[in-house]
Design a protein around this motif. Structure first.
Motif, PDB file in Angstrom:
ATOM      1  N   VAL A  80       0.837  -1.200   0.000  1.00  0.00           N
ATOM      2  CA  VAL A  80       0.000   0.000   0.000  1.00  0.00           C
ATOM      3  C   VAL A  80       0.876   1.256   0.000  1.00  0.00           C
ATOM      4  CG1 VAL A  80      -1.625   1.329   1.416  1.00  0.00           C
ATOM      5  CG2 VAL A  80      -2.010  -1.097   1.044  1.00  0.00           C
ATOM      6  N   MET A  81       1.973   1.231   0.763  1.00  0.00           N
ATOM      7  CA  MET A  81       2.876   2.376   0.786  1.00  0.00           C
ATOM      8  C   MET A  81       3.481   2.612  -0.600  1.00  0.00           C
ATOM      9  SD  MET A  81       4.785   2.021   4.488  1.00  0.00           S
ATOM     10  CE  MET A  81       6.092   3.109   3.998  1.00  0.00           C
ATOM     11  N   GLN A  82       3.876   1.534  -1.254  1.00  0.00           N
ATOM     12  CA  GLN A  82       4.460   1.660  -2.593  1.00  0.00           C
ATOM     13  C   GLN A  82       3.428   2.213  -3.576  1.00  0.00           C
ATOM     14  OE1 GLN A  82       5.704  -2.067  -4.312  1.00  0.00           O
ATOM     15  NE2 GLN A  82       7.246  -1.071  -5.568  1.00  0.00           N
ATOM     16  N   GLU A  83       2.207   1.733  -3.505  1.00  0.00           N
ATOM     17  CA  GLU A  83       1.154   2.232  -4.386  1.00  0.00           C
ATOM     18  C   GLU A  83       0.859   3.708  -4.106  1.00  0.00           C
ATOM     19  OE1 GLU A  83      -2.138  -0.423  -3.816  1.00  0.00           O
ATOM     20  OE2 GLU A  83      -1.124  -2.099  -4.805  1.00  0.00           O
ATOM     21  N   CYS A  84       0.873   4.089  -2.826  1.00  0.00           N
ATOM     22  CA  CYS A  84       0.639   5.489  -2.465  1.00  0.00           C
ATOM     23  C   CYS A  84       1.768   6.378  -2.975  1.00  0.00           C
ATOM     24  CB  CYS A  84       0.497   5.642  -0.949  1.00  0.00           C
ATOM     25  SG  CYS A  84      -1.069   5.025  -0.312  1.00  0.00           S
ATOM     26  N   GLU A  85       3.016   5.915  -2.850  1.00  0.00           N
ATOM     27  CA  GLU A  85       4.153   6.693  -3.355  1.00  0.00           C
ATOM     28  C   GLU A  85       4.030   6.895  -4.861  1.00  0.00           C
ATOM     29  OE1 GLU A  85       7.587   4.521  -2.113  1.00  0.00           O
ATOM     30  OE2 GLU A  85       7.547   5.341  -0.085  1.00  0.00           O
ATOM     31  N   LYS A  86       3.662   5.835  -5.561  1.00  0.00           N
ATOM     32  CA  LYS A  86       3.521   5.926  -7.016  1.00  0.00           C
ATOM     33  C   LYS A  86       2.396   6.896  -7.381  1.00  0.00           C
ATOM     34  CE  LYS A  86       2.676   3.156 -11.125  1.00  0.00           C
ATOM     35  NZ  LYS A  86       2.310   1.859 -11.656  1.00  0.00           N
ATOM     36  N   ALA A  87       1.271   6.785  -6.698  1.00  0.00           N
ATOM     37  CA  ALA A  87       0.140   7.673  -6.975  1.00  0.00           C
ATOM     38  C   ALA A  87       0.498   9.114  -6.643  1.00  0.00           C
ATOM     39  CB  ALA A  87      -1.088   7.233  -6.176  1.00  0.00           C
ATOM     40  N   LEU A  88       1.238   9.319  -5.563  1.00  0.00           N
ATOM     41  CA  LEU A  88       1.649  10.672  -5.177  1.00  0.00           C
ATOM     42  C   LEU A  88       2.602  11.263  -6.216  1.00  0.00           C
ATOM     43  CD1 LEU A  88       1.380  12.819  -2.994  1.00  0.00           C
ATOM     44  CD2 LEU A  88       3.333  11.785  -1.844  1.00  0.00           C
ATOM     45  N   ALA A  89       3.531  10.445  -6.720  1.00  0.00           N
ATOM     46  CA  ALA A  89       4.459  10.928  -7.752  1.00  0.00           C
ATOM     47  C   ALA A  89       3.699  11.290  -9.026  1.00  0.00           C
ATOM     48  CB  ALA A  89       5.508   9.865  -8.043  1.00  0.00           C
ATOM     49  N   GLU A  90       2.750  10.453  -9.418  1.00  0.00           N
ATOM     50  CA  GLU A  90       1.955  10.747 -10.611  1.00  0.00           C
ATOM     51  C   GLU A  90       1.130  12.025 -10.419  1.00  0.00           C
ATOM     52  OE1 GLU A  90      -0.334   7.239 -11.431  1.00  0.00           O
ATOM     53  OE2 GLU A  90       1.439   6.086 -11.993  1.00  0.00           O
ATOM     54  N   LEU A  91       0.587  12.203  -9.226  1.00  0.00           N
ATOM     55  CA  LEU A  91      -0.176  13.411  -8.926  1.00  0.00           C
ATOM     56  C   LEU A  91       0.718  14.652  -8.988  1.00  0.00           C
ATOM     57  CD1 LEU A  91      -2.838  14.722  -7.991  1.00  0.00           C
ATOM     58  CD2 LEU A  91      -2.103  14.286  -5.639  1.00  0.00           C
ATOM     59  N   ALA A  92       1.920  14.547  -8.423  1.00  0.00           N
ATOM     60  CA  ALA A  92       2.852  15.677  -8.448  1.00  0.00           C
ATOM     61  C   ALA A  92       3.235  16.029  -9.880  1.00  0.00           C
ATOM     62  CB  ALA A  92       4.099  15.348  -7.627  1.00  0.00           C
ATOM     63  N   ILE A  95       0.321  17.786 -11.518  1.00  0.00           N
ATOM     64  CA  ILE A  95       0.240  19.169 -11.026  1.00  0.00           C
ATOM     65  C   ILE A  95       1.319  20.014 -11.695  1.00  0.00           C
ATOM     66  CG2 ILE A  95       0.599  20.620  -8.986  1.00  0.00           C
ATOM     67  CD1 ILE A  95      -0.776  18.377  -7.357  1.00  0.00           C
ATOM     68  N   ALA A  96       2.536  19.464 -11.810  1.00  0.00           N
ATOM     69  CA  ALA A  96       3.629  20.205 -12.449  1.00  0.00           C
ATOM     70  C   ALA A  96       3.290  20.509 -13.906  1.00  0.00           C
ATOM     71  CB  ALA A  96       4.926  19.406 -12.361  1.00  0.00           C
ATOM     72  N   ARG A  97       2.739  19.526 -14.609  1.00  0.00           N
ATOM     73  CA  ARG A  97       2.346  19.753 -16.010  1.00  0.00           C
ATOM     74  C   ARG A  97       1.323  20.875 -16.114  1.00  0.00           C
ATOM     75  NH1 ARG A  97       1.768  13.926 -16.473  1.00  0.00           N
ATOM     76  NH2 ARG A  97       3.683  13.124 -17.363  1.00  0.00           N
ATOM     77  N   LYS A  98       0.329  20.854 -15.255  1.00  0.00           N
ATOM     78  CA  LYS A  98      -0.728  21.871 -15.311  1.00  0.00           C
ATOM     79  C   LYS A  98      -0.178  23.246 -14.938  1.00  0.00           C
ATOM     80  CE  LYS A  98      -4.532  18.747 -14.759  1.00  0.00           C
ATOM     81  NZ  LYS A  98      -5.744  18.895 -15.426  1.00  0.00           N
ATOM     82  N   LEU A  99       0.678  23.287 -13.926  1.00  0.00           N
ATOM     83  CA  LEU A  99       1.254  24.568 -13.528  1.00  0.00           C
ATOM     84  C   LEU A  99       2.137  25.147 -14.631  1.00  0.00           C
ATOM     85  CD1 LEU A  99       2.242  24.031  -9.783  1.00  0.00           C
ATOM     86  CD2 LEU A  99       0.518  25.577 -10.687  1.00  0.00           C
ATOM     87  N   VAL A 100       3.018  24.311 -15.170  1.00  0.00           N
ATOM     88  CA  VAL A 100       3.932  24.776 -16.212  1.00  0.00           C
ATOM     89  C   VAL A 100       3.155  25.130 -17.471  1.00  0.00           C
ATOM     90  CG1 VAL A 100       5.797  24.040 -17.751  1.00  0.00           C
ATOM     91  CG2 VAL A 100       5.946  23.591 -15.311  1.00  0.00           C
ATOM     92  N   GLY A 101       2.183  24.308 -17.805  1.00  0.00           N
ATOM     93  CA  GLY A 101       1.382  24.567 -19.000  1.00  0.00           C
ATOM     94  C   GLY A 101       0.561  25.836 -18.887  1.00  0.00           C
ATOM     95  N   GLY A 102       0.204  26.208 -17.677  1.00  0.00           N
ATOM     96  CA  GLY A 102      -0.633  27.388 -17.480  1.00  0.00           C
ATOM     97  C   GLY A 102       0.157  28.676 -17.273  1.00  0.00           C
ATOM     98  N   LEU A 103       1.483  28.555 -17.121  1.00  0.00           N
ATOM     99  CA  LEU A 103       2.287  29.762 -16.901  1.00  0.00           C
ATOM    100  C   LEU A 103       2.400  30.566 -18.192  1.00  0.00           C
ATOM    101  CD1 LEU A 103       5.306  28.452 -14.797  1.00  0.00           C
ATOM    102  CD2 LEU A 103       3.467  29.932 -14.034  1.00  0.00           C
ATOM    103  N   PRO A 104       2.228  31.860 -18.113  1.00  0.00           N
ATOM    104  CA  PRO A 104       2.426  32.678 -19.312  1.00  0.00           C
ATOM    105  C   PRO A 104       3.920  32.755 -19.631  1.00  0.00           C
ATOM    106  CG  PRO A 104       1.915  34.057 -17.430  1.00  0.00           C
ATOM    107  CD  PRO A 104       1.790  32.633 -16.972  1.00  0.00           C
ATOM    108  N   VAL A 105       4.245  32.752 -20.909  1.00  0.00           N
ATOM    109  CA  VAL A 105       5.644  32.806 -21.331  1.00  0.00           C
ATOM    110  C   VAL A 105       6.075  34.263 -21.358  1.00  0.00           C
ATOM    111  CG1 VAL A 105       7.241  32.285 -23.203  1.00  0.00           C
ATOM    112  CG2 VAL A 105       5.374  30.696 -22.672  1.00  0.00           C
TER     113      VAL A 105
END
Length: 193
Positions: A80-92, A95-105
């Motif tokens: 369960v810990m391994q699955e949570c770590e994987k899910a947390l990494a995917e979530l991060a 979030i990074a994709r959405k933040l970077v994609g939404g930043l104005p250049v």
């Protein structure tokens, strides 16, 4: 009333007269009462022994069940810990994709990306910097020092290409290529996680 005499081949032993307390009933002998009492006690002991054996078996079954449950939980927690770590990494990453994609250049952002990519290259006499056409026009419009400084201008050659997404760049030298596009950085981050 007539009296009959009965004769026995052997003398009778332990003979008792029947009680006349109730007509048609014979009172139980003390030995019979003792046998009944001992049979009752023996049955009680056997029942208690069977019950005790059943309780011991149920206790053993519960202990085995408890051990199995604890072992199952012990194995499940790391999974369960391994699955949570994987899910947390995917979530991060998402979030990074959405933040970077939404930043104005901005010009500062493009300059910082180019400077970072140049820092990752070996010292060369010539650099070919590939930018998105919109980013290049932004640098020109704001008269970026990257484009206007004379020593940098001699070594840096800028190229416009739609293969580079906004906010990123690719720097090519005779020693190799540095891919500083946003999507490449996210891929590298994803692989590292």
């Amino acid at each position: 009333m007539s009296t009959h005499i009965i004769q026995f081949n052997q003398p009778l032993r332990e003979v008792q007269l029947a009680s006349k307390s109730a007509p048609g009933t014979i009172q139980a002998e003390p030995k019979m009462e003792q046998r009944e009492q001992s049979a009752y006690e023996r049955g009680l002991r056997e029942g208690q022994q069977r019950l005790s054996a059943q309780l011991l078996q149920q206790r053993a079954d519960l202990t085995n069940l408890e051990r199995g449950l604890l072992e199952s939980l012990r194995q499940a927690v790391p999974r369960v810990m391994q699955e949570c770590e994987k899910a947390l990494a995917e979530l991060a990453l998402e979030i990074a994709r959405k933040l970077v994609g939404g930043l104005p250049v901005s010009a500062e952002m493009v300059e910082a990306v180019v400077q970072e990519a140049l820092a990752d290259t070996e010292d060369c006499t010539e650099y070919n910097v590939h930018l998105n056409p919109e980013d290049f026009q932004l640098l020109e419009r704001l008269q970026s020092p990257l484009l206007t400084t004379a020593p940098a201008r001699e070594r840096l050659h800028f190229h416009q290409t739609t293969e580079v997404s906004r906010g990123g760049c690719i720097v090519k030298t005779k020693f190799g290529t540095v891919d500083a596009r946003r999507e490449t950085k996210v891929e590298v981050l994803q692989k590292s996680l």
